[in-house]
Structure formats: structure tokens, C-alpha cells
Design a protein around this motif. Structure first.
Motif, PDB file in Angstrom:
ATOM      1  N   LYS A 151       5.583  -9.391  -8.912  1.00 35.48           N
ATOM      2  CA  LYS A 151       5.288  -9.632 -10.331  1.00 35.48           C
ATOM      3  C   LYS A 151       5.309 -11.125 -10.637  1.00 35.48           C
ATOM      4  N   ALA A 156       1.950  -3.072  -3.921  1.00 40.57           N
ATOM      5  CA  ALA A 156       1.647  -3.611  -5.250  1.00 40.57           C
ATOM      6  C   ALA A 156       1.535  -2.501  -6.282  1.00 40.57           C
ATOM      7  N   ASN A 157       0.857  -1.407  -5.921  1.00 39.22           N
ATOM      8  CA  ASN A 157       0.725  -0.273  -6.837  1.00 39.22           C
ATOM      9  C   ASN A 157       2.078   0.349  -7.137  1.00 39.22           C
ATOM     10  N   ALA A 158       2.930   0.473  -6.128  1.00 35.53           N
ATOM     11  CA  ALA A 158       4.264   1.025  -6.330  1.00 35.53           C
ATOM     12  C   ALA A 158       5.095   0.145  -7.271  1.00 35.53           C
ATOM     13  N   CYS A 159       4.811  -1.144  -7.273  1.00 31.24           N
ATOM     14  CA  CYS A 159       5.525  -2.077  -8.137  1.00 31.24           C
ATOM     15  C   CYS A 159       4.860  -2.220  -9.504  1.00 31.24           C
ATOM     16  N   GLY A 160       3.729  -1.558  -9.690  1.00 33.17           N
ATOM     17  CA  GLY A 160       3.042  -1.630 -10.978  1.00 33.17           C
ATOM     18  C   GLY A 160       2.246  -2.907 -11.175  1.00 33.17           C
ATOM     19  N   PRO A 214      -1.347  -4.482 -10.519  1.00 32.08           N
ATOM     20  CA  PRO A 214      -2.715  -4.212 -10.055  1.00 32.08           C
ATOM     21  C   PRO A 214      -3.234  -5.359  -9.188  1.00 32.08           C
ATOM     22  N   ILE A 215      -3.983  -4.995  -8.170  1.00 27.18           N
ATOM     23  CA  ILE A 215      -4.611  -5.996  -7.311  1.00 27.18           C
ATOM     24  C   ILE A 215      -5.782  -6.600  -8.096  1.00 27.18           C
ATOM     25  N   CYS A 274       9.449  -6.053  -5.618  1.00 21.64           N
ATOM     26  CA  CYS A 274       8.640  -5.864  -6.832  1.00 21.64           C
ATOM     27  C   CYS A 274       8.774  -7.046  -7.785  1.00 21.64           C
ATOM     28  N   LYS A 312      -1.572  -3.171  -0.731  1.00 23.80           N
ATOM     29  CA  LYS A 312      -2.064  -2.570  -1.980  1.00 23.80           C
ATOM     30  C   LYS A 312      -1.147  -1.433  -2.435  1.00 23.80           C
ATOM     31  N   LYS A 313      -0.641  -0.648  -1.484  1.00 22.88           N
ATOM     32  CA  LYS A 313       0.292   0.435  -1.822  1.00 22.88           C
ATOM     33  C   LYS A 313       1.574  -0.127  -2.419  1.00 22.88           C
ATOM     34  N   LYS A 337       2.133 -12.749  -9.111  1.00 23.82           N
ATOM     35  CA  LYS A 337       0.860 -12.143  -9.517  1.00 23.82           C
ATOM     36  C   LYS A 337      -0.228 -13.178  -9.822  1.00 23.82           C
TER      37      LYS A 337
END
Length: 95
Positions: free
Chosen positions: A57, A85-89, A91-92, A53, A82-83, A60
Motif C-alpha cells: 500500500k 496485491a489483490n489479497a492486500c486490496g 489493484p495492479i 500489505c 498480482k495475487k 503503490k
């Protein structure tokens, strides 16, 4: 005695301004290899590590560059990526 206090406060204020001004922002170096800690989370359904994560970040600002690269697009744009990235907060981005 009063002038010593004002002098000390003045010196402390200048020192704080110098220290605050010395903090520089480092530019991100876009290297997809920096995302290596995320490889296992992207290739499987395991949750991302804190190191993963942190790297997502950090990288990004580079995601659009990676998504535009034909060699990397499938990896970075995959549903598992994508999952993660979403779990890490993170956004794509829409590139």
C-alpha cells in the motif's frame, strides 16, 4: 468570567488549527527493497503478512515505475505478485 471562556475557546481553536496544519504528508521513496516483506508470499502460495500489505500500500505509487523497469517487471508482474496485491486490496495499475 465570560471573556475568559471566549479567550480559552479562541486559544483552543487556534491550537487545533496549528496542530492540523502541522501534519505533513511524506512523499513515498520508491525502493523495491521496501517490498522485501512480500518476497515469501510472492515466491510461494503463502498468504501475505500484514507487514507485506502495508508495504504494498505504501509503495503503490511506485508500482508503474517498477513494472517499467526490465529488471523488476517479471517480479512485480508475476501471477503470484498480482495475487498478493489483490489479497492486500491493492489493484495492479495499468501503466
Amino acid at each position: 468570567m465570560r471573556s475568559i471562556t471566549y479567550t480559552s475557546l479562541y486559544a483552543a481553536a487556534i491550537l487545533m488549527m496549528i496542530l492540523a496544519g502541522s501534519q505533513t504528508t511524506m512523499a513515498v521513496t520508491c525502493q523495491v527493497t521496501q517490498l522485501a516483506p512480500c518476497a515469501s508470499a510472492i515466491s510461494s502460495s503463502s498468504p501475505p503478512s500484514s507487514q507485506c500489505c502495508a508495504k504494498i500500500k505504501e509503495q503503490k505509487p511506485c508500482l508503474c515505475q517498477y513494472m517499467k523497469n526490465p529488471s523488476l517487471k517479471a517480479y512485480v508482474s508475476s501471477p503470484n505478485a498480482k495475487k498478493v496485491a489483490n489479497a492486500c486490496g491493492v489493484p495492479i495499475p495499468k501503466c
